[in-house]
Design an enzyme around this catalytic site. Structure first.
Site, mmCIF file in Angstrom:
data_model
loop_
_atom_site.group_PDB
_atom_site.id
_atom_site.type_symbol
_atom_site.label_atom_id
_atom_site.label_comp_id
_atom_site.label_asym_id
_atom_site.label_seq_id
_atom_site.Cartn_x
_atom_site.Cartn_y
_atom_site.Cartn_z
ATOM 1 N N GLY A 5 8.738 42.548 11.649
ATOM 2 C CA GLY A 5 8.944 41.187 12.157
ATOM 3 C C GLY A 5 8.108 40.942 13.414
ATOM 4 N N HIS A 6 8.154 41.882 14.356
ATOM 5 C CA HIS A 6 7.339 41.741 15.568
ATOM 6 C C HIS A 6 5.849 41.713 15.210
ATOM 7 C CE1 HIS A 6 10.955 43.835 17.413
ATOM 8 N NE2 HIS A 6 10.827 42.810 18.202
ATOM 9 N N ASP B 141 15.685 34.255 16.098
ATOM 10 C CA ASP B 141 16.370 33.824 17.324
ATOM 11 C C ASP B 141 16.077 32.333 17.503
ATOM 12 O OD1 ASP B 141 17.273 36.516 18.787
ATOM 13 O OD2 ASP B 141 15.362 36.836 17.788
ATOM 14 N N ARG C 244 18.116 45.898 16.131
ATOM 15 C CA ARG C 244 19.511 46.355 16.115
ATOM 16 C C ARG C 244 19.961 46.840 14.737
ATOM 17 N NH1 ARG C 244 20.034 42.090 20.317
ATOM 18 N NH2 ARG C 244 20.812 43.132 22.182
HETATM 19 O O1 PAF Z 1 13.540 38.109 21.705
HETATM 20 C C1 PAF Z 1 13.381 39.055 22.510
HETATM 21 O O2 PAF Z 1 12.945 40.147 22.151
HETATM 22 C C2 PAF Z 1 13.723 38.849 23.983
HETATM 23 O O3 PAF Z 1 14.827 38.003 24.131
HETATM 24 C C3 PAF Z 1 12.537 38.345 24.813
HETATM 25 C C4 PAF Z 1 12.070 36.974 24.379
HETATM 26 C C5 PAF Z 1 11.373 39.327 24.711
HETATM 27 C C6 PAF Z 1 12.937 38.236 26.289
HETATM 28 O O4 PAF Z 1 13.350 39.471 26.794
#
Ligand code: PAF
Length: 290
Positions: free
Chosen positions: A35-36, A152, A189
């Site tokens: 995802g990242h 998110d 998580r």
């Molecule tokens: O989504 C996240 O991983 C965190 O909330 C973020 C945007 C890096 C802020 O710490």
């Protein structure tokens, strides 16, 4: 790939900027997954071949309440760096905690509208922590654009609001949710889940998928849709619902019926000690989310 942990080095890197070369930032807390990496791909698309893709890795204590999982949040810097390098990231800023917060830090960024419900109601400290660290990271790295995941959803909306209200010259780009083959939204998580919890957690995307089908069949009553989603999730004995909500996708206010602007179904559900979030954003002529 250049890796920076020191704030002065970060400022020097930002100050070095000569030609107008777009810089696109991917803020993360590490423990990276596909995802990242999809955010990194999107950042590269926006930056272009000549542009610069930067990521940040920082597990931000300010967005965790004392009883939450800050201490056990997965940390795997070397693996994360290898993954980012493999995906063509140019620069990673990974500061240590003391560099980011003075012991007597007393200024924070507070969003008090669209962050109040949903995650904000369950985790009152969360968005102040997120806005403060994202504002700091924007100030330090000076990006032209930044990419955040739609899993998110509310965080993305709150950051857009912050950028608008505080005039950050940063374009905010939302990236679609990336899912495992059984539909579970990717999340750092997920690694906490036991085998049984992991097997049952796929109910979240199934429940949202069924809601989408009902909407496509003409169901517009939000309570009916939420009831179906809750019932489906509750069929898994290891689940415990924090919230399942139906809100306007832009204002995040509760709605009773799907109108012109569509519907966001957002949910947070515990499996054992792990709290997962997911959502379905349904817009007329444009289905997103699950
Ligand atoms: O989504 C996240 O991983 C965190 O909330 C973020 C945007 C890096 C802020 O710490």
């Amino acid at each position: 790939m250049r890796v920076i942990s020191d704030l002065d080095e970060c400022r020097a890197w930002v100050g070095d900027r000569s030609a107008p070369r777009p810089r696109v930032l991917v803020p993360t807390m590490g423990a990276l997954h596909e995802g990242h990496l999809s955010l990194v791909d999107l950042a590269r698309e926006r930056a272009g071949d000549d542009g610069e893709v930067a990521a940040t890795i920082f597990v931000n204590p300010a967005q965790f309440a004392p009883h939450e999982d800050f201490d056990r949040y997965p940390r795997q810097l070397e693996t994360d760096l290898a993954m980012l390098e493999g995906r063509g990231c140019d620069v990673v800023f990974a500061p240590e905690r003391p560099a980011m917060y003075a012991p007597d830090a007393s200024v924070a960024v507070v969003e008090s509208g669209i962050g109040a419900g949903l995650e904000g109601a369950s985790r009152p400290q969360f968005f102040t922590g997120v806005c403060t660290i994202v504002a700091k990271l924007f100030n330090l790295t000076q990006p032209d654009a930044a990419v955040f995941g739609e899993k998110d959803y509310q965080q993305l909306a709150v950051i857009r609001r912050m950028v608008r209200d505080l005039d950050f010259p940063v374009e905010i780009i939302g990236a679609p949710i990336v899912r495992e083959t059984d539909g579970l939204a990717m999340s750092s998580r997920n690694a906490y889940l036991s085998d049984d919890e992991r097997a049952q957690a796929s109910v979240l995307s199934r429940a949202l998928g069924e809601a989408r089908e009902l909407i496509q069949q003409g169901q517009v009553d939000v309570l009916t849709l939420l009831g179906q989603v809750e019932q489906r999730i509750a069929s898994q004995p290891l689940s415990r619902i924090d919230y399942v909500a139906g809100v306007h996708p832009d204002t995040l206010e509760s709605i009773d019926a799907i109108g012109e602007d569509g519907l966001l179904i957002a949910l947070a559900v515990w499996f054992g000690k792990t709290r997962l979030i997911d959502n379905l954003c349904w817009r007329r002529n444009l289905a997103g989310g699950a």
